[in-house]
Write a protein that holds these residues in place. Sequence first.
Motif, mmCIF file in Angstrom:
data_model
loop_
_atom_site.group_PDB
_atom_site.id
_atom_site.type_symbol
_atom_site.label_atom_id
_atom_site.label_comp_id
_atom_site.label_asym_id
_atom_site.label_seq_id
_atom_site.Cartn_x
_atom_site.Cartn_y
_atom_site.Cartn_z
ATOM 1 N N ASP A 1 0.816 -1.224 0.000
ATOM 2 C CA ASP A 1 0.000 0.000 0.000
ATOM 3 C C ASP A 1 0.841 1.261 0.000
ATOM 4 O O ASP A 1 0.421 2.305 -0.514
ATOM 5 C CB ASP A 1 -0.924 0.025 1.231
ATOM 6 C CG ASP A 1 -2.061 -0.990 1.070
ATOM 7 O OD1 ASP A 1 -2.694 -1.339 2.086
ATOM 8 O OD2 ASP A 1 -2.301 -1.426 -0.067
ATOM 9 N N ASP A 2 2.040 1.170 0.580
ATOM 10 C CA ASP A 2 2.898 2.378 0.624
ATOM 11 C C ASP A 2 3.755 2.500 -0.633
ATOM 12 O O ASP A 2 4.741 3.246 -0.637
ATOM 13 C CB ASP A 2 3.788 2.326 1.882
ATOM 14 C CG ASP A 2 4.684 1.097 1.913
ATOM 15 O OD1 ASP A 2 5.403 0.902 2.905
ATOM 16 O OD2 ASP A 2 4.654 0.316 0.939
ATOM 17 N N GLU A 3 3.377 1.745 -1.677
ATOM 18 C CA GLU A 3 4.051 1.788 -2.979
ATOM 19 C C GLU A 3 5.409 1.086 -2.990
ATOM 20 O O GLU A 3 6.062 1.036 -4.030
ATOM 21 C CB GLU A 3 4.234 3.225 -3.504
ATOM 22 C CG GLU A 3 2.929 3.984 -3.705
ATOM 23 C CD GLU A 3 2.032 3.348 -4.757
ATOM 24 O OE1 GLU A 3 0.835 3.121 -4.461
ATOM 25 O OE2 GLU A 3 2.533 3.028 -5.840
ATOM 26 N N LYS A 4 5.827 0.570 -1.859
ATOM 27 C CA LYS A 4 7.089 -0.194 -1.871
ATOM 28 C C LYS A 4 6.847 -1.506 -2.598
ATOM 29 O O LYS A 4 5.768 -2.085 -2.517
ATOM 30 C CB LYS A 4 7.558 -0.476 -0.441
ATOM 31 C CG LYS A 4 8.146 0.722 0.247
ATOM 32 C CD LYS A 4 8.710 0.353 1.613
ATOM 33 C CE LYS A 4 9.208 1.605 2.316
ATOM 34 N NZ LYS A 4 9.374 1.427 3.743
ATOM 35 N N THR A 5 7.891 -1.955 -3.293
ATOM 36 C CA THR A 5 7.734 -3.196 -4.044
ATOM 37 C C THR A 5 8.793 -4.216 -3.615
ATOM 38 O O THR A 5 9.854 -3.849 -3.118
ATOM 39 C CB THR A 5 7.879 -2.963 -5.559
ATOM 40 O OG1 THR A 5 9.194 -2.452 -5.824
ATOM 41 C CG2 THR A 5 6.835 -1.993 -6.070
ATOM 42 N N VAL A 6 8.456 -5.469 -3.842
ATOM 43 C CA VAL A 6 9.434 -6.524 -3.617
ATOM 44 C C VAL A 6 9.330 -7.494 -4.783
ATOM 45 O O VAL A 6 8.238 -7.857 -5.210
ATOM 46 C CB VAL A 6 9.214 -7.224 -2.252
ATOM 47 C CG1 VAL A 6 7.840 -7.885 -2.176
ATOM 48 C CG2 VAL A 6 10.289 -8.257 -1.993
ATOM 49 N N ASP A 7 10.469 -7.865 -5.324
ATOM 50 C CA ASP A 7 10.487 -8.808 -6.436
ATOM 51 C C ASP A 7 10.594 -10.222 -5.886
ATOM 52 O O ASP A 7 11.528 -10.547 -5.145
ATOM 53 C CB ASP A 7 11.676 -8.520 -7.361
ATOM 54 C CG ASP A 7 11.514 -7.196 -8.081
ATOM 55 O OD1 ASP A 7 12.507 -6.703 -8.639
ATOM 56 O OD2 ASP A 7 10.388 -6.643 -8.077
ATOM 57 N N LEU A 8 9.626 -11.051 -6.274
ATOM 58 C CA LEU A 8 9.614 -12.419 -5.746
ATOM 59 C C LEU A 8 10.364 -13.397 -6.635
ATOM 60 O O LEU A 8 10.997 -14.317 -6.158
ATOM 61 C CB LEU A 8 8.174 -12.913 -5.562
ATOM 62 C CG LEU A 8 7.443 -12.366 -4.338
ATOM 63 C CD1 LEU A 8 6.820 -11.022 -4.616
ATOM 64 C CD2 LEU A 8 6.389 -13.341 -3.885
ATOM 65 N N HIS A 9 10.234 -13.218 -7.926
ATOM 66 C CA HIS A 9 10.825 -14.230 -8.804
ATOM 67 C C HIS A 9 11.024 -13.645 -10.197
ATOM 68 O O HIS A 9 10.103 -13.072 -10.777
ATOM 69 C CB HIS A 9 9.904 -15.450 -8.873
ATOM 70 C CG HIS A 9 10.440 -16.571 -9.689
ATOM 71 N ND1 HIS A 9 11.683 -17.138 -9.451
ATOM 72 C CD2 HIS A 9 9.922 -17.247 -10.747
ATOM 73 C CE1 HIS A 9 11.882 -18.102 -10.321
ATOM 74 N NE2 HIS A 9 10.842 -18.198 -11.113
ATOM 75 N N ALA A 10 12.233 -13.790 -10.699
ATOM 76 C CA ALA A 10 12.527 -13.393 -12.074
ATOM 77 C C ALA A 10 12.464 -14.626 -12.966
ATOM 78 O O ALA A 10 12.907 -15.709 -12.563
ATOM 79 C CB ALA A 10 13.914 -12.765 -12.158
ATOM 80 N N PHE A 11 11.883 -14.489 -14.140
ATOM 81 C CA PHE A 11 11.778 -15.653 -15.016
ATOM 82 C C PHE A 11 11.817 -15.233 -16.478
ATOM 83 O O PHE A 11 11.476 -14.112 -16.829
ATOM 84 C CB PHE A 11 10.501 -16.455 -14.711
ATOM 85 C CG PHE A 11 9.221 -15.672 -14.845
ATOM 86 C CD1 PHE A 11 8.761 -14.859 -13.816
ATOM 87 C CD2 PHE A 11 8.453 -15.756 -16.006
ATOM 88 C CE1 PHE A 11 7.576 -14.149 -13.936
ATOM 89 C CE2 PHE A 11 7.272 -15.049 -16.131
ATOM 90 C CZ PHE A 11 6.836 -14.245 -15.089
ATOM 91 N N THR A 12 12.255 -16.160 -17.296
ATOM 92 C CA THR A 12 12.273 -15.966 -18.747
ATOM 93 C C THR A 12 11.313 -16.971 -19.358
ATOM 94 O O THR A 12 11.326 -18.147 -18.993
ATOM 95 C CB THR A 12 13.693 -16.196 -19.302
ATOM 96 O OG1 THR A 12 14.587 -15.283 -18.664
ATOM 97 C CG2 THR A 12 13.720 -15.975 -20.810
ATOM 98 N N VAL A 13 10.504 -16.510 -20.247
ATOM 99 C CA VAL A 13 9.516 -17.398 -20.874
ATOM 100 C C VAL A 13 10.140 -18.030 -22.104
ATOM 101 O O VAL A 13 10.610 -17.331 -23.007
ATOM 102 C CB VAL A 13 8.256 -16.604 -21.267
ATOM 103 C CG1 VAL A 13 7.285 -17.502 -22.027
ATOM 104 C CG2 VAL A 13 7.589 -16.041 -20.024
ATOM 105 N N THR A 14 10.158 -19.362 -22.102
ATOM 106 C CA THR A 14 10.743 -20.055 -23.250
ATOM 107 C C THR A 14 9.736 -20.904 -24.007
ATOM 108 O O THR A 14 10.018 -21.406 -25.077
ATOM 109 C CB THR A 14 11.885 -20.982 -22.785
ATOM 110 O OG1 THR A 14 11.339 -21.893 -21.817
ATOM 111 C CG2 THR A 14 12.999 -20.180 -22.151
#
Lengths: 279, 186
Positions: free
Chosen positions: A225-238
Amino acid sequence: MTASNYMERDELLKMAALDVFGLLDEYEAERYNRSFHNAPAGVQDEIVALQAELASDTSLLPQEDPDPSLRERVLKRVAQAVEEETMRLAPIATIGRSRKSVDVIDTTHGRILIRAARFWRAASFVLAASLVATLFMYAEAYKGASELINAVYVQQNEKQFKEFLGPTFNDFQTSPKVVDIPFNTATGKYEGTATLHFNNATKQVLFMAPKLITNSQYVLRAKFDDEKTVDLHAFTVTGSYTNFRIDDVQDKFGISSLASVTWEIFDTVSNTVILTTAI
Amino acid sequence: MNQQDWNLMQRIAAGEESAIEELYDRFGALVFKSSRQILPSRAEAEDAVQEVFVRLWQSADRYDPRRAKLVTWVMLITRRHLIDRLRRKAARPNTTPFEQDWAGISGEETPEQSSIAEDRNAVLRERIAELPKLQRDVIEKAYFQGFTLREVSEQLNAPLGTIKSALSRGLAKLREKSINDEQALG
């Protein structure tokens, strides 16, 4: 789908009363719901307001009040149900935590957890039946689901799919604590689809996307809600189908419930949010 | 969208006790009265209320505020449960017209309670009696006895569309009478 499969405004309003009192049978209820989602926003608002008015109207109900002791009995009954469900899920949640393996199981890159393989092999017979049921379930729910099914069988992802799903998937998917939330296009142009399955009891997230653009790189991101973000998982679509599961989102990322964040798919190549769960 | 109601249901999905208390305080009476309208005894109605709130917890994370307000969702879950109960019991009074006293069926209540119970649907009974026969029959069978529309269509030997229209119009007339009466009372 022909036009007659959708109700017009007048019929929708007529059926709204039957719907709110549970009087539509299965076929009619499905047709009604489809028509609702197909209706203009103004008509939808009209129906929501009408149904709330009907549901709130107590003039035709008996004027007896519940006994004050009923409150405590209700709370106890619900607490008991919550406890029973927690006890039922506890052994399943423990399987994930007891392994000293990475929490992300990513089949888009073909990495399969070897340590868990023996559990999944043992459950493969059960999984075969649940897999068929699951795929049919998705075929009902999502557009382009035939592509999903093809991706599994034609592109020989079946083994990966089964190993990815594991013996806990059936419980995960059928648990009443799982909430499914579809992503919406953030740009108004992107036609890919994705769905997040969040298990409120075990704090696991299952991400499934049948149609993301291949050879592009993405990040599953949570925005607070405070606009902070967290990245959970990076992925490449193959391939034409992408899925992964993330465990312990509360401990790892501070996400306690679906209500506490907005989920986004961020395209790291174009630097844009392409899909979002924001309403 | 009502964010507060959605947050409440998410808290309920997580099993938060204070959230369930809040939900009961808002809708407990509505659920009880709806149950009492259909079920013949207080004991059954109270049991139904408990089961409804368990169902509300079980389905909490499926609540979509874009689709319905929370009161609608609660009523829908309640009515579905009541209809399930009626069908499970298979105790639908297939040949018992609505005009008969529902409270006497259970045999659990004292004469005083039976008397009160007789009156609990008195207003509704009067209004239903004023409806055309088809609307009256359809409401009795679908709303109070839990038959599906298709079953009612077969029982009354009338097209499904006719049954749906009769039910819809009958419910609308009942509400209209209710509103008129309230306005007349000032």
